[in-house]
Design a protein around this motif. Structure first.
Motif, mmCIF file in Angstrom:
data_model
loop_
_atom_site.group_PDB
_atom_site.id
_atom_site.type_symbol
_atom_site.label_atom_id
_atom_site.label_comp_id
_atom_site.label_asym_id
_atom_site.label_seq_id
_atom_site.Cartn_x
_atom_site.Cartn_y
_atom_site.Cartn_z
ATOM 1 N N HIS A 94 -31.882 35.514 -22.638
ATOM 2 C CA HIS A 94 -31.210 35.651 -21.343
ATOM 3 C C HIS A 94 -30.372 34.424 -21.022
ATOM 4 N N GLY A 95 -30.909 33.268 -21.340
ATOM 5 C CA GLY A 95 -30.180 32.032 -21.079
ATOM 6 C C GLY A 95 -28.894 31.962 -21.874
ATOM 7 N N VAL A 96 -28.984 32.329 -23.138
ATOM 8 C CA VAL A 96 -27.796 32.270 -23.994
ATOM 9 C C VAL A 96 -26.754 33.283 -23.526
ATOM 10 N N MET A 97 -27.212 34.465 -23.101
ATOM 11 C CA MET A 97 -26.261 35.472 -22.635
ATOM 12 C C MET A 97 -25.523 34.996 -21.382
ATOM 13 N N LEU A 98 -26.275 34.342 -20.500
ATOM 14 C CA LEU A 98 -25.658 33.788 -19.295
ATOM 15 C C LEU A 98 -24.668 32.684 -19.682
ATOM 16 N N ALA A 99 -25.081 31.890 -20.683
ATOM 17 C CA ALA A 99 -24.251 30.769 -21.133
ATOM 18 C C ALA A 99 -22.898 31.253 -21.641
ATOM 19 N N GLY A 100 -22.878 32.404 -22.306
ATOM 20 C CA GLY A 100 -21.609 32.934 -22.802
ATOM 21 C C GLY A 100 -20.626 33.142 -21.655
ATOM 22 N N LEU A 101 -21.140 33.662 -20.529
ATOM 23 C CA LEU A 101 -20.287 33.884 -19.358
ATOM 24 C C LEU A 101 -19.862 32.565 -18.719
ATOM 25 N N TYR A 102 -20.814 31.632 -18.627
ATOM 26 C CA TYR A 102 -20.482 30.333 -18.023
ATOM 27 C C TYR A 102 -19.459 29.583 -18.864
ATOM 28 N N GLY A 103 -19.574 29.748 -20.182
ATOM 29 C CA GLY A 103 -18.610 29.090 -21.066
ATOM 30 C C GLY A 103 -17.197 29.568 -20.784
ATOM 31 N N LEU A 104 -17.034 30.882 -20.658
ATOM 32 C CA LEU A 104 -15.708 31.443 -20.367
ATOM 33 C C LEU A 104 -15.249 31.047 -18.963
ATOM 34 N N LEU A 105 -16.206 31.025 -18.038
ATOM 35 C CA LEU A 105 -15.912 30.652 -16.653
ATOM 36 C C LEU A 105 -15.327 29.240 -16.584
ATOM 37 N N ALA A 106 -15.920 28.335 -17.397
ATOM 38 C CA ALA A 106 -15.500 26.932 -17.345
ATOM 39 C C ALA A 106 -14.271 26.671 -18.215
ATOM 40 N N LEU A 116 -24.340 26.258 -22.423
ATOM 41 C CA LEU A 116 -25.633 26.583 -23.019
ATOM 42 C C LEU A 116 -26.758 25.908 -22.233
ATOM 43 N N VAL A 117 -26.561 24.639 -21.918
ATOM 44 C CA VAL A 117 -27.572 23.894 -21.164
ATOM 45 C C VAL A 117 -27.801 24.544 -19.803
ATOM 46 N N LEU A 118 -26.705 24.873 -19.094
ATOM 47 C CA LEU A 118 -26.852 25.445 -17.756
ATOM 48 C C LEU A 118 -27.492 26.828 -17.803
ATOM 49 N N GLY A 119 -27.004 27.674 -18.732
ATOM 50 C CA GLY A 119 -27.534 29.036 -18.826
ATOM 51 C C GLY A 119 -29.046 29.023 -19.066
ATOM 52 N N ILE A 120 -29.464 28.227 -20.033
ATOM 53 C CA ILE A 120 -30.887 28.189 -20.374
ATOM 54 C C ILE A 120 -31.693 27.553 -19.247
ATOM 55 N N ALA A 121 -31.169 26.475 -18.670
ATOM 56 C CA ALA A 121 -31.884 25.802 -17.588
ATOM 57 C C ALA A 121 -32.079 26.748 -16.401
#
Lengths: 235, 290
Positions: free
Chosen positions: B14-26, B247-252
């Motif tokens: 779940h963290g990694v999946m969220l991270a994919g979105l945050y990566g594109l967002l940033a 990745l750090v934010l999504g997982i955290a």
């Protein structure tokens, strides 16, 4: 080739360039010399559009290029290098070479870049980050990079400053080889013996204008030049 | 909490999946910062606009969000281009604070226009539902789809920056505009395209986020905070760093909300921001201010 007339640039009250006028002949290496602060680098900036002149005209191959943006000037075939080499530090040497070139496929561009890196002896460093290069290697990379634009005229700002004599000789040899292929150069430098051996014509600037022009030997013996460099000549 | 491999693996996914979105967002925010050296405070609002355009395509025209996404990204590209041309060009290169304030003002305007046009309701695009079981782990289809699309777009953008002439011109302009221009790069046009691209990437990120999280016209301000956290943690201007930061934010966020409290997920962005600014202000892969 290049025709500069009445070029003028004021910075506040200072007239950095004050009515500089000269012509460059195609296929010739011309040296631009003069005491510190005589306006040599500013003249480069005015020619390449990095700085806008207050007055005067710059013609390149018959075309008025005064006031064009530097990228337009570069694409017309007029390249320049800087006193301190300026590379894209986070890119590799090869990426630096290909950063600006738009014509041709990527394969062709890379092929040409590798040929030019071979020409300056940096093939082994093609994939190294530019920030890892020594000062001399940076100068060579910058020279190779400006050649990527297939320039017909290149302005070199102190290409020999701060490099060891062997490398300076190597750079000079490359310039002569390019000149034989028809490239025109205008070179600022302080290494008099090297410049005098390299250039067919010398322009001397003082206080923002060109005070003498001619063959190296004639210019060296010109009393105005001696005065500009050493103060008033005593008999 | 006990060590339970399946649970931890599930959380990690779940963290990694969220991270994919945050990566594109940033990514869009970071790209614009890299080239313009200005933080675009309105990035979150461009994200929101893109998301609502996709939402509108879905509700009014019946388009699948993945079909509407390219259109919404194209429109936002135009919006970004126009903002740079009409607004940012006038303030860039002057006082840094002026450019910041302009983007801040812009974000306020867009939020309020958004409230007028779209209303204050919370919207979502619940077009994909259900979940898959992959190797014993549960992957909600919507999240999986959003993640894969975001990763594909991120990879495409990175490849564009690395291997195309225009991409190299963008990177050259980011590193050394005054040198790029003497190498024949039309710096002004490069900046226009970069701002457009940043907005288009934001629109894509917003559209994908709306697949899994409901949004309203004010959601942009929360999203930009996450984008900030990602690029501050990773390092301003570093693309690789921002992926690591995501990745750090999504997982955290996922671990924080599971082990501490659900609300703690939302706090993670602040916690990480503070931690990094205290311990390593340049970010994980950041370059010190030049």
């Amino acid at each position: 080739m290049l025709h500069v007339e009445g070029l003028e640039k004021r910075f506040g009250g200072l007239r950095a360039v004050d009515g500089a006028t000269f012509r460059l002949q195609p296929g010739v290496i011309t040296a631009l010399i003069g005491p510190n602060g005589s306006g040599k680098t500013t003249t480069f900036d005015l020619i390449t559009g990095n700085v806008r002149p207050n007055a005067g005209v710059v013609r390149f191959e018959g075309r008025d290029i005064t006031g064009l943006s530097p990228w337009q000037v570069a694409r017309l075939g007029l390249g320049r290098t800087f006193q301190l080499p300026r590379l894209f530090g986070e890119m590799t040497v090869l990426e630096n070479m290909t950063a600006a070139v738009r014509e041709g496929t990527l394969r062709e561009v890379v092929h040409r870049a590798l040929k030019l890196l071979d020409f300056v002896g940096l093939t082994a460093h093609a994939d190294a980050p530019a920030s890892s290069l020594s000062y001399g290697q940076r100068k060579l990379t910058e020279l190779a990079r400006v050649l990527m634009l297939r320039p017909r005229l290149v302005l070199l700002d102190e290409p020999f400053a701060g490099v060891n004599p062997t490398l300076a000789r190597a750079i000079a040899d490359r310039l002569l080889a390019l000149q034989r292929q028809g490239t025109t150069f205008l070179v600022i430098d302080h290494d008099m013996p090297l410049v005098m051996g390299l250039a067919e014509t010398v322009l001397v600037m003082d206080m923002g204008s060109v005070i003498a022009a001619g063959a190296p030997k004639d210019v060296r013996d010109d009393p105005r030049v001696r005065e500009a460099y050493f103060g008033t000549a005593r008999p | 909490m006990l060590w339970e491999p399946v649970l931890w693996g599930q959380l990690l996914i779940h963290g990694v999946m969220l991270a994919g979105l945050y990566g594109l967002l940033a990514l869009g925010l970071n790209l614009v910062f890299g080239v313009m050296r200005v933080i675009n405070f309105a990035h979150g609002e461009l994200v929101m606009l893109g998301a609502f355009l996709t939402f509108w395509g879905y509700t009014a025209l019946g388009l699948h969000p993945l079909v509407a996404l390219p259109f919404s990204a194209a429109v936002l590209f135009g919006v970004g281009w126009a903002l740079q041309r009409l607004l940012m060009e006038r303030v860039l290169g002057g006082q840094p604070m002026a450019a910041l304030l302009v983007t801040f003002g812009l974000s306020l305007i867009i939020i309020n226009v958004g409230l007028l046009v779209f209303g204050a309701d919370i919207r979502s695009i619940p077009v994909v539902s259900g979940s898959l079981r992959v190797a014993g782990f549960v992957v909600p289809k919507a999240r999986g789809l959003a993640f894969l699309t975001a990763v594909a777009l991120t990879v495409a953008t990175v490849a564009f920056l690395r291997w195309t002439a225009f991409g190299r011109a963008i990177r050259a302009t980011a590193q050394h505009p005054e040198v790029a221009i003497t190498c024949g790069v039309d710096v002004r046009r490069t900046r226009l395209v970069t701002f457009g691209l940043g907005a288009a990437l934001g629109a894509a990120a917003g559209s994908l986020i709306m697949l899994i999280l409901p949004m309203d016209p004010q959601s942009g301000s929360l999203l930009i905070l996450k984008a900030f956290a990602v690029i501050i943690v990773g390092g301003l201007g570093s693309v690789a760093g921002s992926l690591l930061g995501a990745l750090v934010l999504g997982i955290a966020e996922v671990f924080g909300s599971f082990f501490i409290a659900t609300v703690f997920g939302e706090v993670m962005a602040y916690v990480l921001l503070l931690l990094v600014l205290l311990v390593r202000p340049a970010g994980l892969l950041g370059i010190a201010e030049r």
